[in-house]
Design a protein around this motif. Structure first.
Motif, short mmCIF file in Angstrom:
data_model
loop_
_atom_site.label_atom_id
_atom_site.label_comp_id
_atom_site.label_asym_id
_atom_site.label_seq_id
_atom_site.Cartn_x
_atom_site.Cartn_y
_atom_site.Cartn_z
N ILE A 177 2.73 -56.66 -19.98
CA ILE A 177 2.38 -55.27 -19.64
C ILE A 177 0.92 -54.99 -20.00
CG2 ILE A 177 2.82 -52.85 -20.23
CD1 ILE A 177 5.78 -53.59 -20.55
N LEU A 178 0.52 -55.43 -21.20
CA LEU A 178 -0.86 -55.19 -21.63
C LEU A 178 -1.85 -55.92 -20.73
CD1 LEU A 178 -0.55 -55.40 -25.51
CD2 LEU A 178 -0.85 -53.36 -24.11
N VAL A 179 -1.54 -57.15 -20.36
CA VAL A 179 -2.45 -57.91 -19.49
C VAL A 179 -2.60 -57.24 -18.13
CG1 VAL A 179 -2.72 -60.08 -18.22
CG2 VAL A 179 -2.09 -60.12 -20.64
N SER A 180 -1.47 -56.84 -17.54
CA SER A 180 -1.52 -56.23 -16.21
C SER A 180 -2.15 -54.85 -16.24
CB SER A 180 -0.11 -56.15 -15.60
OG SER A 180 0.72 -55.32 -16.40
N ALA A 181 -2.01 -54.14 -17.36
CA ALA A 181 -2.51 -52.77 -17.44
C ALA A 181 -3.95 -52.67 -17.93
CB ALA A 181 -1.60 -51.94 -18.35
N ILE A 182 -4.44 -53.68 -18.67
CA ILE A 182 -5.78 -53.60 -19.26
C ILE A 182 -6.71 -54.67 -18.71
CG2 ILE A 182 -7.09 -53.65 -21.40
CD1 ILE A 182 -4.63 -52.66 -22.86
N LEU A 183 -6.35 -55.91 -18.89
CA LEU A 183 -7.27 -57.01 -18.56
C LEU A 183 -7.54 -57.12 -17.06
CD1 LEU A 183 -6.12 -59.79 -21.05
CD2 LEU A 183 -7.91 -58.09 -21.30
N LEU A 184 -6.51 -56.98 -16.24
CA LEU A 184 -6.72 -57.10 -14.80
C LEU A 184 -7.63 -56.00 -14.25
CD1 LEU A 184 -3.22 -58.27 -13.51
CD2 LEU A 184 -5.28 -59.65 -13.90
N PRO A 185 -7.42 -54.70 -14.63
CA PRO A 185 -8.35 -53.66 -14.17
C PRO A 185 -9.77 -53.88 -14.68
CG PRO A 185 -6.29 -52.68 -14.87
CD PRO A 185 -6.24 -54.11 -15.27
N ILE A 186 -9.91 -54.34 -15.95
CA ILE A 186 -11.24 -54.62 -16.48
C ILE A 186 -11.91 -55.74 -15.68
CG2 ILE A 186 -12.49 -55.56 -18.47
CD1 ILE A 186 -10.61 -54.03 -20.29
N TYR A 187 -11.17 -56.76 -15.34
CA TYR A 187 -11.70 -57.85 -14.53
C TYR A 187 -12.10 -57.35 -13.15
CZ TYR A 187 -11.85 -62.20 -11.86
OH TYR A 187 -12.24 -63.23 -11.05
N GLN A 188 -11.33 -56.40 -12.60
CA GLN A 188 -11.65 -55.82 -11.28
C GLN A 188 -12.95 -55.04 -11.34
OE1 GLN A 188 -8.52 -53.40 -9.72
NE2 GLN A 188 -9.64 -52.80 -7.90
N VAL A 189 -13.14 -54.26 -12.42
CA VAL A 189 -14.38 -53.48 -12.59
C VAL A 189 -15.57 -54.43 -12.74
CG1 VAL A 189 -15.60 -51.92 -14.14
CG2 VAL A 189 -13.21 -51.49 -13.58
#
Length: 401
Positions: free
Chosen positions: A385-397
């Motif tokens: 949940i943390l990876v999908s909610a935090i790291l993926l959006p940060i990587y997208q930005v």
């Protein structure tokens, strides 16, 4: 009654403290037996809050009872008079609370009471089981053997209790730690990680939006959430100490997967062990069952054993009576039936104790391997949940930049 005393010991040092006794004379006898020369003795009927808090730490553990019982058994077997034996133990025991209680028991015995009568006045230390075993030893004239049996029984019960704590504390500690870490993460760590996403001109996934809302709530009201969690824990502990709360908890815990199997083995072993000791001491099956129900440690089993005692009292057979309850496995019923038909019920119960104590021991040893997959799955879900909610959006930005 409680008395405040000022006294001088054999070295001439002044000592002050409190002693509980039935009368002023009994209090003086207690202090005299402790080799103290009393200077003043005041009746104290009221107890301050500080004294009540201090009293919470006056605990007598299983080890203290084992040492007390074995020492008293050895001294009596060596033809040492009871009063001298009790005095010797009171001077040697490391537990000051038990030493004081022993001195009060000495005063009562010196006043004409039997040992069991003197012990029964201190139900906060000596249980009904302990008192009845001592009483049976006095009646049979074999107090020394009874005290040795008591020490063995206490050791076995302590082992069973340790297994029970091991089964309950491990998952409790793990899940409590997970809740605490989750609270700290949501209140202080995750809000800082999500700051970069709040002002980003990107479409955030649903799980990130939800996580931002939750983390904002925790960041702004962490103090209220923390207070609510502490209040909930305190309230739960208070409720579990009530009769209704304990009964509901005992019913619930016997329905938890894996845990229920361990607990049933422990309760059956404890039932058989205590009943064996009481029957060997000469008590009737009805009296032994009632006393055993009080030390079993579970309200569900306590009620069932009491119902069984009433039915047996009316003429029912032991095995047939316990066969009606699902809490007792078929092998227990069969062993009781064999013991009842051969007249060796104590022998059958001892075999039940050995079997289920070993079963409980094996299950507790394997418990960590049984619960580790569950913990790993929960951690994997949380990390996912943390990876999908935090790291993926940060990587997208970062990619858009």
């Amino acid at each position: 009654m409680k008395y405040k005393y000022t006294a001088v010991d054999n070295q001439g040092d002044q000592q002050k403290g409190y002693v509980r006794a039935e009368s002023r004379r009994a209090a003086l006898n207690v202090l005299k037996n402790a080799d103290l020369k009393v200077k003043s003795l005041e009746n104290r009927t009221s107890v301050s809050l500080l004294e009540r808090i201090t009293g919470l730490f006056n605990h007598v553990g299983a080890k203290d009872f084992v040492v007390f019982s074995r020492q008293l058994s050895t001294l009596i077997d060596s033809n040492v008079p009871l009063l001298k034996a009790l005095k010797s133990i009171s001077l040697q025991t490391e537990n000051k609370h038990l030493a004081l209680k022993t001195q009060v028991v000495m005063a009562d015995v010196e006043g004409g009471s039997s040992l069991s009568e003197a012990l029964s006045k201190h139900s906060d230390v000596f249980s009904k089981f302990y008192v009845n075993m001592v009483k049976a030893g006095e009646v049979s004239g074999n107090l020394q053997k009874t005290l040795n049996d008591l020490a063995d029984n206490i050791e076995k019960n302590y082992d069973l209790t340790s297994k029970l704590r091991g089964a309950m504390y491990y998952p409790g500690f793990i899940f409590s730690a997970m809740i605490m870490v989750g609270f700290l993460m949501m209140s202080f760590v995750i809000p800082k990680l999500l700051e970069v996403l709040k002002d980003a001109d990107v479409t955030l996934p649903l799980q990130t939006v939800i996580l931002i809302a939750v983390s904002n709530f925790f960041a702004n009201y962490w103090w209220a959430i923390g207070a609510a969690m502490i209040g909930a824990v305190v309230g739960l502990i208070y409720y579990l100490r009530t009769d209704d709360g304990k009964r509901e908890y005992d019913q619930l815990i016997l329905k938890v997967p894996i845990i229920k199997d361990i607990l049933k083995n422990i309760y059956v072993a404890r039932f058989a062990e205590n009943l064996t000791s009481l029957l060997k001491s000469g008590l009737t099956i009805n009296t032994a069952l009632v006393i055993t129900s009080d030390v079993i440690g579970n309200e569900v089993y306590r009620q069932v054993i009491r119902e069984a005692a009433e039915e047996i009292k009316k003429g029912g057979k032991i095995a047939d009576t316990f066969d009606k309850y699902d809490l007792f496995p078929p092998i227990v019923v069969q062993m009781l039936q064999v013991g009842e038909s051969t007249g060796k019920i104590s022998y059958s119960l001892s075999k039940i104790t050995d079997f289920y104590a070993k079963e409980a021991d094996n299950m507790v040893k394997n418990f960590s391997s049984l619960i580790e997959p569950i913990i790993m799955v929960l951690l994997a879900i949380g990390v996912g949940i943390l990876v999908s909610a935090i790291l993926l959006p940060i990587y997208q930005v970062a990619t858009n930049i």
